[in-house]
Motif scaffolding. Sequence first.
Motif: not given
Length: 711
Positions: A589-593
């Motif tokens: 989720a962080d990397l795709e935020s």
Amino acid sequence: MHISKLQLVNYRNFLRATVKFEKGVNTIIGENGSGKTNLFRAIRLLLDDNLLRMAHRLDERDFHRGLGEWRGHWIVISLEFTDVSQDETIQSLFLHGTGNIRAATVDRATYNLIFRPKAAIRQKLGELAARDHSGLATLRREISLADYETVFTGKSSADFSDPNAYRALVGDFDTVTFPTELTPPDIGGIVPGMFSISREIGFTFVQALRDVVAEFQNNRTNPLLTLLKGKSGEIDPTAFAPISDLVSNLNTAIEGLEDVCAIRTDIRDTITDAAGETYSPKSLSIRSDLPNEADRLFQSLKLFVGESEPGYEGGIQELSLGGANLIYLTLKLLEFKYQKVKQTFANFLVVEEPEAHIHTHIQKTLFDRLNYHDTQIIYSTHSTHISEVSNVENINILSRDDGVCNVFQPAAGLDPGQVGNIQRYLDAVRSNLLFAKSVLLVEGDAEEILVPILIKQVFGLSLDELGISLINIRSTGFENVGILFHDLRIRKNCAIITDLDQAFIDLTPNTLDTDAVIKTKKKARGSQASGADRFSRLTTFCHGNAWLTAHFAQHTFEVDFILAGNSAAVVSVLNDVYSDAGTIAQAKADLESGDIARYGARVLTMAKHVGKGWFAIILGKAITPDVHLPNYLLSALFSAHRPISIETLASILEHRLRVQLASGLVFPTQVDAMRNHVARFRNREIDFATVRAEMLTAFPGDRVNTILTML
């Protein structure tokens, strides 16, 4: 006495070059075809008494090809000697031959080989009117090699590598102005044939080891036979007499064998029966021809060596390539030692590529130990292991550029402290930068591991194929290494790749910040300040230097990699970094935020979790041809590798077409049509702008289109 300078003008691939040497051991390094062999041949033409005199008669192939029309030009090979001995005999040689006649003694002297048109042609050139290009062309058509002469001169004062000096001595072919002075004093006086420097010095040349077995089988080049012949003349005839008697008795015994006598009789009878008494030989015998002279008898001696198996010795042809080469090199060094004990006032040992097939440890040991007293040694090498132990002050780098060989001295103009830093830095890995066409300097494991992979995947060409060395300086400091790339030293392109370390989080103090957040912000502010200072220092350092550029990631490599559009690649390796499902989900989720504060913190956490180097290795397997290259990396690559050739661009485009075809998303006919455009571009039928436009039209989504717009 030692060689301090070699100047080459119009000789083979040297248009105009100056090579500088020091006492002791000197190293010549350079790529294939850069001129190392030609440089050694030039030295041999002046100093090697074993070189046939006919070699001094040069021909049109010896002229630099860049001249175009060679007729009328000169070839100049000039050696400068320093620390000339004060011995009366030596001083006499140089005063009469090559020294400064005005001085009472000579400390520095020159010796030149000049291949030039004969006086009659030089006179005709001098009689041409300025700008008479037609007359010059007519005269040059009449010139042949028969109109050339080779002269040896000394006491020269001209800087032959200076274009202005060359025009003054030889003439200006562009303006058709030639000197009327046929014997300009600047080239020095003709050295009388009785004064031969090559006869008064010790000079040994060890050629590159191509086929050692063939060398041992050739009586002219066999180093063992050379040594034995040298010793045979020193043998006391009285001491050799018993051996000679033994050989004579052996010959007599062989001739007296019953079978030998029977065959001799049968031959006599058969020829008499066939031709009759009138036409038969008057006498016929079979004799043993074993030589009883020392010189000829020594030719029968062969060398046998036990390389691996105890108790077994085999011929040279049974040795490994490395073993045979080491034996050959050893015998040549022994030949040099024998020559060195003779009464010579200078000793020179020239070795061409001694590393062939020899183990790396032996290479380093060999170079370290070949440091003979009162001897100047000059090596050429491709080996980074030899260059590692070479004195950087005694290195000359040869570099080929459009058919012209340039010579660089990497320590020129540096103070002793800077030289010491460079010397300690150039270990076996980092000395690659001395051999490269161009260099990328990085300071992190991630860049060292991933940049080559990124380039290979996107362009289809490795850094090696592009002639680029990528060097990780780690904590050495860019300035300490970048100082090598300069007009005075290595004239090759070098691009520095580093980070600005700009913060990607809000650094504004907040009363609600926890201790951990306060610590993080403080660290980020420090990194950002260091990045700004680095930018200022490197920008100033590179300013005005045409060979050196600096390129900066806005944040760090890992963060800017995602910023360029590569979050999917990082997501694909989450299972290799984390094992907990919840952590993997949160990291994804962080990397795709799309929020740099989140994905920046996450990717740096991942790198820290497994180690930055190991994380780069893990990420390397996720790199595909569809990766987005950060612009600062592209800028660095194109700054280092310039100009980009048509062949390189065509190869990149062909790689991208293979990528498109492998995707299965395009029709083969589309790819074939674009390949035709690339082929026309490679054949110079269309220009780069045209083929770039065709690629954009045919495959607008290909990664290479963005890159091509930067060129």
